[in-house]
Design a protein around this motif. Structure first.
Motif, PDB file in Angstrom:
ATOM      1  N   GLU A   1       0.836  -1.201   0.000  1.00 59.32           N
ATOM      2  CA  GLU A   1       0.000   0.000   0.000  1.00 59.32           C
ATOM      3  C   GLU A   1       0.871   1.252   0.000  1.00 59.32           C
ATOM      4  O   GLU A   1       0.576   2.236  -0.682  1.00 59.32           O
ATOM      5  CB  GLU A   1      -0.908  -0.011   1.234  1.00 59.32           C
ATOM      6  N   LEU A   2       1.965   1.212   0.763  1.00 62.51           N
ATOM      7  CA  LEU A   2       2.890   2.347   0.804  1.00 62.51           C
ATOM      8  C   LEU A   2       3.529   2.571  -0.560  1.00 62.51           C
ATOM      9  O   LEU A   2       3.638   3.713  -1.025  1.00 62.51           O
ATOM     10  CB  LEU A   2       3.959   2.074   1.872  1.00 62.51           C
ATOM     11  N   GLU A   3       3.957   1.494  -1.199  1.00 65.55           N
ATOM     12  CA  GLU A   3       4.566   1.600  -2.540  1.00 65.55           C
ATOM     13  C   GLU A   3       3.579   2.186  -3.539  1.00 65.55           C
ATOM     14  O   GLU A   3       3.920   3.065  -4.337  1.00 65.55           O
ATOM     15  CB  GLU A   3       5.014   0.216  -3.000  1.00 65.55           C
ATOM     16  N   ARG A   4       2.339   1.707  -3.472  1.00 69.07           N
ATOM     17  CA  ARG A   4       1.323   2.189  -4.393  1.00 69.07           C
ATOM     18  C   ARG A   4       1.056   3.684  -4.172  1.00 69.07           C
ATOM     19  O   ARG A   4       0.957   4.457  -5.123  1.00 69.07           O
ATOM     20  CB  ARG A   4       0.049   1.371  -4.212  1.00 69.07           C
ATOM     21  N   GLY A   5       0.942   4.085  -2.914  1.00 66.23           N
ATOM     22  CA  GLY A   5       0.646   5.485  -2.625  1.00 66.23           C
ATOM     23  C   GLY A   5       1.777   6.412  -3.000  1.00 66.23           C
ATOM     24  O   GLY A   5       1.559   7.469  -3.600  1.00 66.23           O
ATOM     25  N   LEU A   6       3.021   6.027  -2.668  1.00 66.92           N
ATOM     26  CA  LEU A   6       4.158   6.885  -3.001  1.00 66.92           C
ATOM     27  C   LEU A   6       4.361   6.978  -4.510  1.00 66.92           C
ATOM     28  O   LEU A   6       4.748   8.031  -5.029  1.00 66.92           O
ATOM     29  CB  LEU A   6       5.423   6.349  -2.328  1.00 66.92           C
ATOM     30  N   SER A   7       4.093   5.895  -5.220  1.00 64.40           N
ATOM     31  CA  SER A   7       4.198   5.940  -6.685  1.00 64.40           C
ATOM     32  C   SER A   7       3.165   6.906  -7.262  1.00 64.40           C
ATOM     33  O   SER A   7       3.465   7.665  -8.189  1.00 64.40           O
ATOM     34  CB  SER A   7       3.992   4.543  -7.273  1.00 64.40           C
ATOM     35  N   ALA A   8       1.948   6.880  -6.704  1.00 66.36           N
ATOM     36  CA  ALA A   8       0.910   7.803  -7.158  1.00 66.36           C
ATOM     37  C   ALA A   8       1.307   9.246  -6.872  1.00 66.36           C
ATOM     38  O   ALA A   8       1.118  10.141  -7.703  1.00 66.36           O
ATOM     39  CB  ALA A   8      -0.421   7.465  -6.493  1.00 66.36           C
ATOM     40  N   LEU A   9       1.870   9.491  -5.690  1.00 69.13           N
ATOM     41  CA  LEU A   9       2.311  10.846  -5.348  1.00 69.13           C
ATOM     42  C   LEU A   9       3.449  11.305  -6.260  1.00 69.13           C
ATOM     43  O   LEU A   9       3.512  12.470  -6.662  1.00 69.13           O
ATOM     44  CB  LEU A   9       2.763  10.896  -3.887  1.00 69.13           C
ATOM     45  N   SER A  10       4.337  10.376  -6.600  1.00 75.12           N
ATOM     46  CA  SER A  10       5.445  10.717  -7.507  1.00 75.12           C
ATOM     47  C   SER A  10       4.936  11.085  -8.892  1.00 75.12           C
ATOM     48  O   SER A  10       5.558  11.880  -9.602  1.00 75.12           O
ATOM     49  CB  SER A  10       6.414   9.539  -7.606  1.00 75.12           C
ATOM     50  N   ASP A  11       3.782  10.498  -9.267  1.00 74.10           N
ATOM     51  CA  ASP A  11       3.192  10.791 -10.572  1.00 74.10           C
ATOM     52  C   ASP A  11       2.314  12.036 -10.556  1.00 74.10           C
ATOM     53  O   ASP A  11       1.657  12.346 -11.550  1.00 74.10           O
ATOM     54  CB  ASP A  11       2.370   9.597 -11.056  1.00 74.10           C
ATOM     55  N   GLY A  12       2.284  12.740  -9.412  1.00 76.33           N
ATOM     56  CA  GLY A  12       1.524  13.980  -9.332  1.00 76.33           C
ATOM     57  C   GLY A  12       0.147  13.852  -8.719  1.00 76.33           C
ATOM     58  O   GLY A  12      -0.605  14.826  -8.664  1.00 76.33           O
ATOM     59  N   ASP A  13      -0.212  12.664  -8.246  1.00 81.14           N
ATOM     60  CA  ASP A  13      -1.518  12.474  -7.615  1.00 81.14           C
ATOM     61  C   ASP A  13      -1.413  12.840  -6.142  1.00 81.14           C
ATOM     62  O   ASP A  13      -0.964  12.046  -5.320  1.00 81.14           O
ATOM     63  CB  ASP A  13      -1.968  11.021  -7.768  1.00 81.14           C
ATOM     64  N   SER A  14      -1.796  14.065  -5.797  1.00 80.36           N
ATOM     65  CA  SER A  14      -1.705  14.535  -4.410  1.00 80.36           C
ATOM     66  C   SER A  14      -3.047  14.456  -3.707  1.00 80.36           C
ATOM     67  O   SER A  14      -3.348  15.267  -2.822  1.00 80.36           O
ATOM     68  CB  SER A  14      -1.164  15.979  -4.377  1.00 80.36           C
ATOM     69  N   ASP A  15      -3.868  13.491  -4.105  1.00 77.39           N
ATOM     70  CA  ASP A  15      -5.176  13.325  -3.489  1.00 77.39           C
ATOM     71  C   ASP A  15      -5.019  13.094  -1.985  1.00 77.39           C
ATOM     72  O   ASP A  15      -4.115  12.393  -1.532  1.00 77.39           O
ATOM     73  CB  ASP A  15      -5.890  12.136  -4.134  1.00 77.39           C
ATOM     74  N   HIS A  16      -5.933  13.702  -1.226  1.00 77.65           N
ATOM     75  CA  HIS A  16      -5.854  13.627   0.231  1.00 77.65           C
ATOM     76  C   HIS A  16      -5.940  12.187   0.715  1.00 77.65           C
ATOM     77  O   HIS A  16      -5.236  11.785   1.652  1.00 77.65           O
ATOM     78  CB  HIS A  16      -6.989  14.466   0.845  1.00 77.65           C
ATOM     79  N   GLU A  17      -6.765  11.391   0.098  1.00 79.69           N
ATOM     80  CA  GLU A  17      -6.917   9.999   0.517  1.00 79.69           C
ATOM     81  C   GLU A  17      -5.648   9.195   0.235  1.00 79.69           C
ATOM     82  O   GLU A  17      -5.290   8.290   0.994  1.00 79.69           O
ATOM     83  CB  GLU A  17      -8.111   9.365  -0.194  1.00 79.69           C
ATOM     84  N   THR A  18      -4.949   9.520  -0.858  1.00 77.03           N
ATOM     85  CA  THR A  18      -3.682   8.847  -1.151  1.00 77.03           C
ATOM     86  C   THR A  18      -2.654   9.133  -0.068  1.00 77.03           C
ATOM     87  O   THR A  18      -1.950   8.239   0.406  1.00 77.03           O
ATOM     88  CB  THR A  18      -3.142   9.302  -2.517  1.00 77.03           C
ATOM     89  N   ILE A  19      -2.570  10.392   0.341  1.00 76.14           N
ATOM     90  CA  ILE A  19      -1.639  10.771   1.403  1.00 76.14           C
ATOM     91  C   ILE A  19      -2.004  10.063   2.706  1.00 76.14           C
ATOM     92  O   ILE A  19      -1.137   9.569   3.431  1.00 76.14           O
ATOM     93  CB  ILE A  19      -1.639  12.300   1.588  1.00 76.14           C
ATOM     94  N   ASN A  20      -3.298  10.010   3.008  1.00 75.02           N
ATOM     95  CA  ASN A  20      -3.741   9.340   4.232  1.00 75.02           C
ATOM     96  C   ASN A  20      -3.400   7.853   4.195  1.00 75.02           C
ATOM     97  O   ASN A  20      -3.030   7.256   5.209  1.00 75.02           O
ATOM     98  CB  ASN A  20      -5.245   9.522   4.426  1.00 75.02           C
ATOM     99  N   ALA A  21      -3.552   7.230   3.026  1.00 77.55           N
ATOM    100  CA  ALA A  21      -3.245   5.803   2.901  1.00 77.55           C
ATOM    101  C   ALA A  21      -1.760   5.546   3.159  1.00 77.55           C
ATOM    102  O   ALA A  21      -1.393   4.562   3.814  1.00 77.55           O
ATOM    103  CB  ALA A  21      -3.636   5.307   1.505  1.00 77.55           C
ATOM    104  N   VAL A  22      -0.904   6.423   2.654  1.00 82.77           N
ATOM    105  CA  VAL A  22       0.536   6.300   2.888  1.00 82.77           C
ATOM    106  C   VAL A  22       0.841   6.445   4.380  1.00 82.77           C
ATOM    107  O   VAL A  22       1.610   5.670   4.964  1.00 82.77           O
ATOM    108  CB  VAL A  22       1.293   7.357   2.064  1.00 82.77           C
ATOM    109  N   PHE A  23       0.231   7.450   4.995  1.00 84.92           N
ATOM    110  CA  PHE A  23       0.452   7.680   6.429  1.00 84.92           C
ATOM    111  C   PHE A  23      -0.023   6.481   7.248  1.00 84.92           C
ATOM    112  O   PHE A  23       0.659   6.027   8.165  1.00 84.92           O
ATOM    113  CB  PHE A  23      -0.289   8.955   6.855  1.00 84.92           C
ATOM    114  N   ARG A  24      -1.196   5.964   6.920  1.00 85.91           N
ATOM    115  CA  ARG A  24      -1.744   4.837   7.670  1.00 85.91           C
ATOM    116  C   ARG A  24      -0.837   3.616   7.581  1.00 85.91           C
ATOM    117  O   ARG A  24      -0.687   2.866   8.548  1.00 85.91           O
ATOM    118  CB  ARG A  24      -3.142   4.473   7.143  1.00 85.91           C
ATOM    119  N   ALA A  25      -0.244   3.388   6.398  1.00 86.16           N
ATOM    120  CA  ALA A  25       0.611   2.215   6.213  1.00 86.16           C
ATOM    121  C   ALA A  25       1.800   2.248   7.170  1.00 86.16           C
ATOM    122  O   ALA A  25       2.094   1.265   7.860  1.00 86.16           O
ATOM    123  CB  ALA A  25       1.078   2.133   4.758  1.00 86.16           C
TER     124      ALA A  25
END
Length: 741
Positions: A18-42
């Protein structure tokens, strides 16, 4: 505890994905709040679980990682390219620390310290506050837990929270009521973290006062106590200056496992709806004077909360009425997919039993066809029902075994990052088709081949920065890793935008290493495939990535052992594409039973395009006695199957007249016509490895047991097509133009 620890490590694997998926999305410019929360939760979940087992190194690093992600979550830190590279590096270190805690290879302490310092630099940037004191003291020593028997006349005792302040509360305006669910504690979280978050909100308000009430009315007697369940709930009164939006931010990362509601003082109040499970019960909290650095998942121990803002303590009283939901801020909950963990060997045992059931069903069906009695029709109908049930059971088992390739694909991000670090290149790995599902056995065995191929793509495929710029390409290279279903198989491609294969250099290297003769005349495809030869390498020096003559040879052998094939397409100056074709499962397949040379064989249905009778006017004789056939204007090799497998002599032209042929096709579109004696039936067969039980046979991929107990060979159609096309290419250059590539 060992069993529980293994469950924790399994959860770590899931959280790291889940962390890998979220950080990859953030690296691609997806700064969605839920994506950040998912990374933090992991990261938060890994830290919480690690603390329960006294994994000091893992807790320390996860703590600073979590603190840096909290800055991202609060908006103080912007996910720039450099910051995301730091986070990705930290994720790799965190993954290695999990492996170390699991008993694997130790982690380089300098590497951990370097990443730790980089994360602290992010925390301290842009005016962000420094991280809280490390959750694990330097003199940390795990303390064994000892549970002292409690008298059975135990009565619930009100839990009073003393934050060390006696100032009267200001007139509150905002009321937050929450009740954790079982799942919140199962993933290593704690109600204390929610209270700390609310406390921090009050700390931002000048003269803010916090009022906390713990509801213990649901706490049962000791006899009915279930430590894995939660039963406590909280009512927190906040100053009017605290916004509802900021309160929602505190619950964002637990909104799916904690029922909460927000209202204003004076409005009708209701307790948050309890989850649809039995009441959750917590063990009595430990005295605040003797906190233990390690404990079982801390089930609602509010005495451990330390406030930074003035707090007015309210004696706990049962909150009997629920807080009325505010229409402007309804409780937010998300659905979670239910899942279970099953040992793979149990699924394998079930699959073996299903395979035996398939064989038994085929045996009964064969017997029914020989039955001439009056009950034949009823028997046939019963067998048909059994066949349908067998297929349903088999499909259900295959669905259980199916797993997305995402887990392997996302692991490849780290492989590319490490290869880039070694080669001083900047390469981006793009992923497609991560949700493509295949048999779990295949997923597990794909890691090594893909690792070798991606390292090869970075080291040999992508050019150096100066060479790319000179060729008019961007400095940043790109590699596409994709997966998809095609013709009943899974097709995985690795495509780079590098310089392509230098065939002249490859041929010179092969001659120099004695792999091919100096006077050999090879086609482009044959030169491309030389890179799979044992001992082949074009690297001038030996490095951590290449130069030893192994890697691509390992790839080919691994793919062949899975019943797959590797093909290469390369355009000089534009890049190279490797295609891996693999079966969807190693267990069963739908096949066509045919007779050839008095032997019954199986051809995979997915390879058969059509069947027909031969018209002798469409058959053309080659000078050396071979044949090709023209079907609707397309020429293809004509393969007498029995002769090809050495079961009989080559048929005469007269024998070919009116023979039965099957037009078969491989993944790249190449076709051939197989001459067979008879088409018997279409059925489902259980795949048995012939290489393990006998030896490898050219043109044969596996074997199976038929209903009558006989062993039948499963043909390797792409291998037969490839062999036939190569023979024709070598026989007659004039015949090549008529063949499908």
């Amino acid at each position: 505890m060992d069993d529980i620890l293994q469950v924790f490590f399994q959860e770590c694997d899931e959280q790291l994905q889940e962390l890998e998926r979220g950080l990859s999305a953030l690296s691609d410019g997806d700064s969605d709040h839920e994506t950040i929360n998912a990374v933090f939760r992991a990261v938060h979940s890994i830290k919480g679980g690690a603390a329960s087992f006294g994994l000091e190194n893992l807790v320390r690093f996860a703590h600073v990682f979590e603190s840096s992600l909290d800055g991202l979550r609060s908006g103080r830190i912007v996910p720039t390219h450099d910051i995301m590279k730091t986070f990705l590096k930290a994720m790799d270190v965190l993954s290695d620390l999990v492996v170390e805690a699991r008993g694997g290879a130790g982690v380089d302490h300098e590497r951990v310290a370097e990443s730790h310092a980089e994360l602290e630099a992010i925390i301290n940037s842009d005016g962000a506050p420094k991280p809280a004191e490390d959750v694990v003291p330097q003199d940390f020593v795990p303390v064994p837990m000892d549970f002292v028997p409690v008298p059975m006349d135990f009565e619930p005792i009100p839990v009073e929270m003393d934050f060390g302040f006696d100032e009267p509360a200001a007139t509150p305006d905002l009321v937050v009521s929450f009740r954790p669910q079982d799942a919140m504690y199962e993933r290593g979280d704690d109600a204390r973290n929610i209270l700390i978050g609310l406390r921090d909100l009050v700390a931002t308000v000048e003269g803010g006062v916090l009022s906390v009430t713990c509801d213990t009315s649901g706490l049962p007697t000791l006899h009915d106590l279930q430590p894995t369940r939660a039963c406590l709930s909280w009512r927190v009164v906040l100053p009017a200056a605290v916004s509802e939006e900021s309160v929602h931010g505190v619950f964002d990362w637990v909104s799916d496992v904690c029922d909460f509601s927000i209202t204003h003082e004076g409005a009708a109040e209701e307790a948050p709806a309890a989850p649809a499970v039995a009441p959750v019960v917590a063990a009595p909290p430990a005295p605040a004077a003797a906190p233990a650095p390690v404990s079982a998942p801390a089930h609602e121990a509010p005495a451990a909360v330390q406030a930074a803002a003035p707090v007015h303590e309210v004696a706990p009283a049962a909150v009997t009425n629920a807080i009325a939901g505010n229409p402007a801020a309804p409780p937010r909950k998300t659905e979670q997919a239910a899942s279970i963990r099953v040992d793979l060997h149990r699924i394998d045992d079930l699959m073996d039993l299903v395979g035996e059931l398939v064989i038994a069903q085929a045996s009964i069906e064969a017997l029914s066809r020989r039955n001439e009695g009056a009950m034949q029709q009823e028997l046939t109908q019963s067998i048909s029902s059994m066949q349908s049930l067998t297929r349903d059971i088999q499909d259900a088992v295959m669905a259980v075994r199916a797993q997305p390739v995402r887990s392997v694909f996302q692991r490849m991000q780290r492989v590319v990052r490490e290869a880039c670090s070694m080669t001083k290149k900047d390469v981006v790995l793009l992923l497609e088709g991560e949700d493509t599902e295949v048999d779990r056995t295949l997923v597990e065995k794909l890691t090594d081949p893909l690792t070798h191929m991606l390292r090869n793509a970075v080291d040999h495929g992508i050019e150096k920065v100066e060479d790319r710029l000179a060729a008019g390409k961007p400095a940043e290279g790109h590699i596409l890793l994709s997966a998809g279903h095609r013709s009943g198989r899974i097709l995985i491609t690795i495509k780079d935008d590098g310089g392509g294969i230098n065939r002249q250099r490859v041929l010179e290297t092969a001659v120099k290493r004695g792999i091919v003769a100096p006077d050999a005349v090879l086609s482009d495809d044959e030169i491309n495939n030389l890179i799979f030869a044992p001992g082949f390498s074009t690297a001038a020096t030996v490095s951590d990535l290449s130069g030893r003559g192994v890697g691509m040879d390992v790839v080919k052998q691994a793919i062949l052992s899975l019943g797959g094939r590797v093909t290469i397409q390369s355009v000089p100056g534009e890049g190279t594409t490797f295609s891996l074709s693999l079966p969807l499962t190693l267990a069963v397949l739908d096949g066509m039973l045919i007779e050839a040379g008095e032997s019954t064989m199986v051809i995979p249905i997915s390879s058969v395009v059509e069947t027909m009778m031969i018209d002798h006017r469409d058959v053309y004789l080659l000078p050396d006695g071979g044949n090709i056939i023209s079907i609707r204007g397309t020429c293809m090799p004509l393969i007498p199957l029995a002769a090809e497998l050495g079961l009989s002599k080559a048929p005469t032209q007269e024998a070919l007249a009116n023979a039965v042929i099957l037009v078969v096709e491989n993944e790249s579109g190449g076709r051939a016509a197989l001459v067979v004696d008879e088409i018997r039936d279409q059925t489902q067969v259980v795949i048995k490895s012939i290489e393990k039980n006998y030896r490898q046979i050219s043109g044969v991929s596996a074997a199976t047991i038929l209903g009558d107990g006989s062993v039948s060979l499963i043909l390797d159609v792409p291998a037969l097509i490839g062999t036939a096309i190569r023979k024709i290419d070598n026989r007659s250059p004039n015949a090549r133009t008529g063949l499908a590539a």
